[in-house]
Design an enzyme around this catalytic site. Sequence first.
Site, PDB file in Angstrom:
ATOM      1  N   ARG A 104       0.891  -1.175   0.000  1.00  0.00           N
ATOM      2  CA  ARG A 104       0.000   0.000   0.000  1.00  0.00           C
ATOM      3  C   ARG A 104       0.914   1.206   0.000  1.00  0.00           C
ATOM      4  NH1 ARG A 104      -5.251   1.396   3.526  1.00  0.00           N
ATOM      5  NH2 ARG A 104      -6.029  -0.070   1.982  1.00  0.00           N
ATOM      6  N   HIS A 131      -7.497   0.547  -6.359  1.00  0.00           N
ATOM      7  CA  HIS A 131      -7.693  -0.262  -5.153  1.00  0.00           C
ATOM      8  C   HIS A 131      -8.390  -1.551  -5.612  1.00  0.00           C
ATOM      9  CE1 HIS A 131      -7.821  -1.334  -1.091  1.00  0.00           C
ATOM     10  NE2 HIS A 131      -8.611  -0.418  -0.581  1.00  0.00           N
ATOM     11  N   GLN A 134     -10.280  -4.028  -3.202  1.00  0.00           N
ATOM     12  CA  GLN A 134     -11.539  -3.440  -2.751  1.00  0.00           C
ATOM     13  C   GLN A 134     -12.638  -3.674  -3.784  1.00  0.00           C
ATOM     14  OE1 GLN A 134     -12.221  -1.506   0.243  1.00  0.00           O
ATOM     15  NE2 GLN A 134     -14.245  -2.037  -0.512  1.00  0.00           N
ATOM     16  N   ASP A 226     -17.048   7.373  -1.109  1.00  0.00           N
ATOM     17  CA  ASP A 226     -15.767   7.216  -0.406  1.00  0.00           C
ATOM     18  C   ASP A 226     -15.446   8.565   0.233  1.00  0.00           C
ATOM     19  OD1 ASP A 226     -13.258   6.372   0.468  1.00  0.00           O
ATOM     20  OD2 ASP A 226     -12.312   6.481  -1.502  1.00  0.00           O
ATOM     21  N   CYS A 266     -16.290   1.940   0.956  1.00  0.00           N
ATOM     22  CA  CYS A 266     -15.131   1.064   1.214  1.00  0.00           C
ATOM     23  C   CYS A 266     -14.677   1.129   2.661  1.00  0.00           C
ATOM     24  CB  CYS A 266     -13.989   1.438   0.278  1.00  0.00           C
ATOM     25  SG  CYS A 266     -13.465   3.151   0.453  1.00  0.00           S
ATOM     26  N   ARG A 294     -13.883  -8.299   1.957  1.00  0.00           N
ATOM     27  CA  ARG A 294     -12.457  -8.124   1.615  1.00  0.00           C
ATOM     28  C   ARG A 294     -11.712  -9.428   1.883  1.00  0.00           C
ATOM     29  NH1 ARG A 294     -10.213  -3.076   1.731  1.00  0.00           N
ATOM     30  NH2 ARG A 294      -8.414  -4.203   0.914  1.00  0.00           N
TER      31      ARG A 294
HETATM   32  N1   CP Z   1     -11.144  -0.031   2.563  1.00  0.00           N
HETATM   33  C1   CP Z   1      -9.865  -0.166   2.974  1.00  0.00           C
HETATM   34  O1   CP Z   1      -8.940  -0.417   2.175  1.00  0.00           O
HETATM   35  O2   CP Z   1      -9.682  -0.054   4.316  1.00  0.00           O
HETATM   36  P1   CP Z   1      -8.293   0.095   5.077  1.00  0.00           P
HETATM   37  O3   CP Z   1      -7.715   1.438   4.694  1.00  0.00           O
HETATM   38  O4   CP Z   1      -8.660   0.016   6.526  1.00  0.00           O
HETATM   39  O5   CP Z   1      -7.372  -1.025   4.656  1.00  0.00           O
HETATM   40  N1  NVA Z   2      -9.688   6.813  -1.211  1.00  0.00           N
HETATM   41  C1  NVA Z   2      -9.281   6.399   0.113  1.00  0.00           C
HETATM   42  C2  NVA Z   2      -9.561   4.949   0.315  1.00  0.00           C
HETATM   43  C3  NVA Z   2      -9.190   4.391   1.657  1.00  0.00           C
HETATM   44  C4  NVA Z   2      -9.447   2.914   1.778  1.00  0.00           C
HETATM   45  C5  NVA Z   2      -7.812   6.718   0.318  1.00  0.00           C
HETATM   46  O1  NVA Z   2      -7.023   6.540  -0.618  1.00  0.00           O
HETATM   47  O2  NVA Z   2      -7.451   7.177   1.406  1.00  0.00           O
END
Ligand code: CP
Ligand code: NVA
Length: 307
Positions: A104, A131, A134, A226, A266, A294
């Site tokens: 990530r 993502h 997701q 989101d 999400c 997930r």
């Molecule tokens: N939706 C999602 O990816 O959650 P986290 O940021 O908690 O991993």
């Molecule tokens: N769009 C958000 C999603 C988090 C799961 C981010 O990138 O922070």
Amino acid sequence: MKIKTIGKDVLNLHSYTTEDIHDLLNEALQLKKSPYSDLLKGKTLAMIFEKSSTRTRVSFEVGMIQLGGHAIDLNANQLQLGRGETVSDTAKVLSSYVDAILIRTTSHERVKELAENASVPVINGLCDLYHPCQALADLLTILEVKGTLEGLHVAYVGDGNNVAHSLMMACAKVGVDISVATPVGFEPNEQIVHQIKEVAEQTGSTVTITNDPIQAVTNVDVVYTDVWTSMGQEEEAEARKNIFQPYQVNAELMSYAKADATFLHCLPAHRGEEVTADVIDGVNSAVFQQAENRLHAQKAILKMLLA
Ligand code: CP
Ligand code: NVA
């Protein structure tokens, strides 16, 4: 599972066929029914987090354990990566210890660099553009709640971000119509939209990009939103609150969707910003089922890559 088109990595959903995605969803449903096995006995997943995570971190680790394997949670600040070791050196070293790497991070370029230099599969656990894990869980949730993916229309309201891009691609791949409403200047990436429209042409679905939230949600089966401020954009948070206010998913906006329209997010969510509490905590919200999914969707990915 007979995934035909997959490369070594899961960077986004672009390279998957419609059949691949259905295979992954079917596998996820099976794994949801029978969670425990030894399929990945002795296998290790390294997880590099350069941003916060609750769902991705825990569901991947639990998924590996339930499949008989192991996961190592690597906070980037505790890696030499956080002190300037290159992504490519990190990729080569980790490849000699583990069977797959989840990352990530900030930029998609960084995910690609890791994948290009790793000899083991790399999974994108969120970057600035995508993502994918997701989006697979999102489709699984829609399939469970609606009983089918056929003939459905999903609306995404808010920022044209990583989650929006992957949701749009996922919908186009399986022939689900997708409408996206964002403020002016926050539309999804044009090049990615172009790729999504090419897919939608093949699957016979529609892709609508608008700045009008009411137009986007009118008569749809699913309404998705989101956060207005993604990780890394914190300095824009106050300005974004004003810009995005007309895009809040509240009871009034939901009233334009079908009466039984499902609400998805999400997570993490900010009640009172992108969604009101009555909607996210209401009877038509499936956000916790979506979060649970997930785990099941990602186990299908892990099985595809490593079993
Ligand atoms: N939706 C999602 O990816 O959650 P986290 O940021 O908690 O991993
Ligand atoms: N769009 C958000 C999603 C988090 C799961 C981010 O990138 O922070």
